[in-house]
Design an enzyme around this catalytic site. Structure first.
Site, PDB file in Angstrom:
ATOM      1  N   GLU A  88     -45.455  -9.982 -51.004  1.00 30.96           N
ATOM      2  CA  GLU A  88     -46.438  -9.076 -50.390  1.00 30.96           C
ATOM      3  C   GLU A  88     -46.095  -7.651 -50.791  1.00 30.96           C
ATOM      4  OE1 GLU A  88     -47.122  -9.623 -46.166  1.00 30.96           O
ATOM      5  OE2 GLU A  88     -46.855 -11.794 -46.359  1.00 30.96           O
TER       6      GLU A  88
ATOM      7  N   GLU B 254     -41.395 -13.591 -43.433  1.00 33.32           N
ATOM      8  CA  GLU B 254     -40.930 -12.505 -42.555  1.00 33.32           C
ATOM      9  C   GLU B 254     -40.176 -13.073 -41.362  1.00 33.32           C
ATOM     10  OE1 GLU B 254     -43.985  -9.561 -41.703  1.00 33.32           O
ATOM     11  OE2 GLU B 254     -43.985  -8.918 -43.799  1.00 33.32           O
TER      12      GLU B 254
HETATM   13  O1  AHR Z   1     -50.485  -9.164 -45.256  1.00 33.22           O
HETATM   14  C1  AHR Z   1     -50.606  -9.020 -43.887  1.00 33.22           C
HETATM   15  C2  AHR Z   1     -49.330  -9.375 -43.133  1.00 33.22           C
HETATM   16  O2  AHR Z   1     -48.326  -8.473 -43.453  1.00 33.22           O
HETATM   17  C3  AHR Z   1     -48.712 -10.712 -43.439  1.00 33.22           C
HETATM   18  O3  AHR Z   1     -49.299 -11.764 -42.745  1.00 33.22           O
HETATM   19  C4  AHR Z   1     -47.299 -10.517 -43.005  1.00 33.22           C
HETATM   20  O4  AHR Z   1     -46.396 -11.324 -43.718  1.00 33.22           O
HETATM   21  C5  AHR Z   1     -47.058  -9.041 -43.218  1.00 33.22           C
HETATM   22  O5  AHR Z   1     -46.482  -8.435 -42.127  1.00 33.22           O
END
Ligand code: AHR
Length: 515
Positions: free
Chosen positions: A319, A195
């Site tokens: 994710e 991110e």
């Molecule tokens: O999964 C939780 C968080 O969500 C992660 O650390 C991040 O990459 C995302 O914003």
């Protein structure tokens, strides 16, 4: 009297119209093999966050909770039954503050840091590189290591790769041996930051690409241990990260771009919506939002198809999953949330879409494995419970490495509540490694069963598999109470080679067809 009769006739007509509309047909081109559904689409994510690793999986070798070299036997056993193909570690946001040298050597000598991203709690670095690979090896899973670009450097990432993969007698290879590991670790995937548009450094895409190029220049691993190199991409409907990376990350290996896609009931990060006790409108909004994953993939793949027509760059999601308001009374930085039947359907809807895009989408990780966000398992001290999401993953195991088959739905009604709507049925089809034809089906309607005729171009005798449903939309499995969401055996016999399935309201069904 006449008025009454007309009303009755109108009611009859609308009933038959409803019955007709409810007849859905699934057409599967059983002889047109599509791309293989990579098993790593069913990958998982374990971050140093809340009790996701510490307590949820790692209890340490001295714990009274039965463990193998510190990893809980009960949790690892349940995850093994899921055939977890891949685990991503150490973050997430945590990855961009993680310094690998602090997680090697004797555990009692490792530095204690503050986990600034997640609850400000002490991070004692007990789980480091060696412990992570032990976890992956105990699970029989591939390893995905996420490098630190945010507060790290090209040198730190390059040296971590050398530490993990070097075969010779370099100082780092010797250090790894001194720490108990003779042969190199197998690093299957390595990402540069996470991110970068947010917690990974608040960068612009072009700036990230420059840093990616700089870092990747120095990644040198033995040819038989070269990871798939991943550039950290955008989120949701963004395409600019995909565009910048595919256009400008030249001269260095970029095997894939990894995108993020979280599903919120309200689409509002300030008030996401509750995990339980939600209205039907939030059942639909959540599942409809989950289906946005299809548009996100199409938008980004269209960009890639222009910039990478030979399809060398994969489009991954490291994710994805549901994200609700935190469980009342929990540390909000721990991202604890209940897991209900809605989450099981949300998972299956994602799987069905991922299968459809198996050509570019060859890896995804649900967030996260244990106790965090949309987890497979929830633990309380030495006890654990399997969530509805766990069962959805278990039911879809036959799709790992299966060959996708084109599947289309005809006459699929729209399910609508307030302003939220979505197609009622979602379907996927694939030829499993065992040669059987599998269907994965979701009926999203909260109240109505749905009948479905199946046409695979040849006669079918029966369908056998597992059905997941429950009485309530927010049915869940809780410690000390009988589990409400568990798969049940399902069987349907065909009549004259014609197969008709009835999908109960709010259900997931996975069946193998019998010719
Ligand atoms: O999964 C939780 C968080 O969500 C992660 O650390 C991040 O990459 C995302 O914003």
């Amino acid at each position: 009297m006449l008025k009454k009769r007309l009303c009755a006739l109108a009611a009859l007509l609308s009933l038959s119209a409803a019955t007709l509309a409810a007849e859905v047909k699934l057409v599967v081109k059983a002889d047109q093999a599509g791309p293989v559904i990579h098993r790593n689409i069913y990958g998982q994510f374990a971050e140093h966050l809340g009790t996701g690793i510490y307590e949820g999986m790692w209890v340490g070798p001295e714990s009274k909770i039965p463990n193998v070299r510190g990893w809980r036997k009960d949790v690892i056993g349940a995850l093994k039954a899921l055939h977890v193909p891949l685990v991503r570690w150490p973050g997430g946001c945590f990855a961009d503050e993680y310094h690998w040298r602090e997680g090697i050597g004797p555990r009692n000598k490792r530095p204690v840091k503050v986990n600034t991203n997640w609850g400000g709690v002490a991070e004692n670095n007990a789980v480091g590189t060696h412990e992570f690979f032990d976890l992956a090896e105990q699970l029989g899973a591939e390893a995905y290591v996420n490098g630190n670009l945010g507060t790290g450097s090209p040198q730190e990432m390059a040296e971590w790769l050398e530490y993990m993969t070097a075969e010779g007698d370099s100082t780092l290879a010797q250090l790894r041996r001194k720490n108990g590991r003779d042969k190199p670790f197998r690093v299957h995937y390595f990402a540069v930051g996470n991110e970068a548009w947010g917690c990974g450094g608040n960068m612009r895409p072009d700036y990230y690409v420059d840093l990616y190029r700089q870092a990747a220049t120095f990644f040198k691993t033995p040819p038989n241990n070269r990871p798939i190199f991943i550039a950290s991409g955008g989120t949701g409907h963004q395409i600019e990260w995909t565009e910048a990376i595919a256009k400008r990350a030249k001269g260095v290996p970029v095997d894939a771009i990894s995108h993020h896609a979280y599903t919120l009931p309200t689409s509002d990060w300030a008030k996401k919506g509750q995990a339980v006790n939600f209205p039907e409108s939030e059942w639909v909004s959540t599942l409809a939002n989950a289906q946005q994953i299809d548009a996100m993939i199409r938008e980004n793949v269209a960009v890639l198809d222009k910039l990478d027509p030979s399809k060398k760059i994969g489009f991954y999601f490291d994710e994805w999953g549901s994200w609700y308001d935190p469980e009342p009374g929990s540390n909000p930085g721990f991202l604890v949330q209940r897991n209900t039947l809605r989450d099981a359907l949300l998972s299956a809807l994602h799987f069905n879409v991922f299968h459809e895009h198996a050509e570019r989408v060859k890896m995804t990780n649900i967030a996260q494995m244990v106790n965090v966000l949309q987890a497979m398992i929830l633990t309380t001290k030495d006890k654990m419970v399997l969530t509805p999401t766990y069962h959805a993953f278990a039911m879809y195991v036959p799709f790992q490495d299966a060959t996708s088959l084109p599947a289309t739905l005809e006459g699929n009604p729209v399910y609508k509540v307030d302003k939220f709507e979505m197609p009622t049925v979602s379907a996927t089809a694939a030829r499993g490694k065992d040669g059987k034809l599998y269907l994965g089906l979701v009926n999203a309607h909260a109240h109505d069963a749905q009948s479905l005729t199946v046409d695979i171009g040849k006669p079918v005798q029966a369908a056998r598999g597992q059905l997941l449903t429950a009485d309530k939309m927010d049915a869940q499995n809780e410690l000390g109470k009988p589990a409400q969401v568990v798969p049940k055996a399902f069987e349907a016999k065909a009549s004259n080679g014609q197969l008709k399935l009835t999908l109960p309201a709010k259900s997931v069904l996975v069946v193998a067809l019998e010719p």
